[in-house]
Design an enzyme around this catalytic site. Structure first.
Site, short mmCIF file in Angstrom:
data_model
loop_
_atom_site.label_atom_id
_atom_site.label_comp_id
_atom_site.label_asym_id
_atom_site.label_seq_id
_atom_site.Cartn_x
_atom_site.Cartn_y
_atom_site.Cartn_z
NE ARG A 213 -3.70 -2.14 2.69
CZ ARG A 213 -3.47 -3.25 3.37
NH1 ARG A 213 -2.32 -3.40 4.01
NH2 ARG A 213 -4.39 -4.20 3.45
CG HIS A 309 -5.32 0.53 -3.26
ND1 HIS A 309 -4.53 0.48 -2.14
CD2 HIS A 309 -6.30 -0.38 -3.05
CE1 HIS A 309 -5.02 -0.40 -1.29
NE2 HIS A 309 -6.09 -0.94 -1.82
NE ARG A 312 -3.70 -3.93 -1.24
CZ ARG A 312 -3.06 -4.65 -0.32
NH1 ARG A 312 -1.73 -4.69 -0.32
NH2 ARG A 312 -3.72 -5.34 0.59
#
Length: 365
Positions: A213, A309, A312
């Site tokens: 993160r 993000h 991710r």
């Protein structure tokens, strides 16, 4: 400012806020032709930062400003309780403090004035002027605030159920991601011949390869890299410590930055700002700006507003298409519950085709 102070026979030890103010007044009157009006703002900001540095103030730990000059005593007690019992960060407390401050402004600092009807009305008023995510943060903050009051014996336990649950269908959205080819283009867009490019490439690789993160990047320190064991120690949400394998690619990028790109600094933060004073990033939006800039540089449109993000989500979707299980995905993403990882099952088209039932034939009337 330092050159001007030298010409005025003013030593560094004599510089203070009044000297900065006089310097700012001088800039507004200066007609030397070397600076534009926009430059004066940057110069004055740099002067304030230099003053803090000369006074030995660690600007990396300066707390986020409150929306008002003074914090209510009840809110201050709540923040202290959250630090001790929940390990909450200052950014979390700042976000919690916004609706709680409004609540205190309406009901006062006497918790005995709180009632179920007033709390529900307050939440509904807050939700009408904001989106679902902001309204959700409001209800979360109020629940934590009521738990604090209940634990301190200053509020009835039954009031906790007065906070309404906002309508939201779980797993209703799809995680946004980009293709592996797009991720590689974003990483390759960094100019590794410059210190900033070395730093940005190391950050992008940590996000894209290990699924970190943005907050993990901000909190990462030099001692978090275990070079001998090839591990990366990460302090995630709730300060939960975990470690992830350090791949050769990511390790080489970090070594290149530390040895050739990282400026000298007294802080042990791994990634530092590129401009003086050299200190760690203040919060996660700084990392998102780096990622968003890399996307623009690579000429790739982001599917949504997220930036850090997005990488991710991209590694999670890529692993799933390559046959990784939800348990393996949950371990990499460090989810507390496998239920959080289940949202990625909706983008595994190959697996969904194997279990999808044929559409029943419909006869015409």
């Amino acid at each position: 400012m330092f050159a001007g102070a030298t010409r005025s026979d003013l030593s560094v030890s004599e510089m203070d806020d009044r000297a900065v103010k006089r310097f700012g007044d001088h800039l507004t009157r200066c007609r030397c032709g070397r600076y534009s009006c926009a430059d004066r703002v940057d110069i004055l900001t740099g002067a304030r930062l230099f003053l803090r540095h000369s006074q030995g103030v660690d600007t990396a730990v300066i707390r986020l400003p409150d929306p008002a000059d003074s914090k209510p005593a009840l809110l201050e007690s709540f923040c202290q309780w959250m630090r001790e019992h929940r390990g909450s960060s200052e950014l979390t407390l700042y976000n919690y403090g916004l609706p709680i401050r409004d609540l205190i402004r309406r009901f006062g600092e006497d918790p005995s004035k709180l009632d179920a009807q007033g709390l529900r009305k307050f939440v509904l008023n807050q939700s009408r002027s904001s989106g679902w995510a902001t309204a959700k943060r409001c209800t979360t903050a109020l629940r934590m605030f009521l738990r604090f009051l209940i634990a301190e014996g200053r509020c009835r336990a039954g009031l906790l159920g007065a906070i309404p649950v906002l309508a939201h269908w779980r797993l209703s959205s799809l995680p946004r991601y980009v293709s592996p080819e797009a991720v590689e283009r974003v990483i390759d867009s960094c100019n590794v011949s410059s210190p900033v490019g070395k730093r940005d490439r190391a950050i992008l690789l940590l996000l894209a390869r290990l699924g970190l993160r943005a907050g993990d990047i901000v909190q990462m320190r030099l001692e978090d890299i275990d070079w001998k064991g090839a591990w990366v120690h990460v302090s995630g949400k709730g300060h939960r410590q975990t470690r992830l394998p350090l791949t050769q690619e990511v390790g080489d990028a970090i070594v290149s930055y530390v040895q050739e790109g990282r400026p000298r600094s007294h802080t042990d933060r791994l990634f530092l700002r590129s401009r003086a004073p050299f200190r760690g990033f203040r919060s996660h939006p700084a990392v998102s700006v780096i990622v968003a800039t890399a996307f623009r540089r690579a000429g790739i449109n982001r599917p949504g507003r997220g930036a850090a993000h997005l990488l991710r989500h991209s590694i999670a979707s890529s692993m799933l298409r390559q046959g990784a299980s939800l348990q393996e995905l949950s371990a990499l993403l460090r989810h507390r519950s496998i239920e959080t990882t289940q949202i990625y099952a909706k983008i595994d088209v190959t697996a969904l085709q194997q279990i999808a039932q044929p559409w029943p034939e419909v006869w015409s009337c």
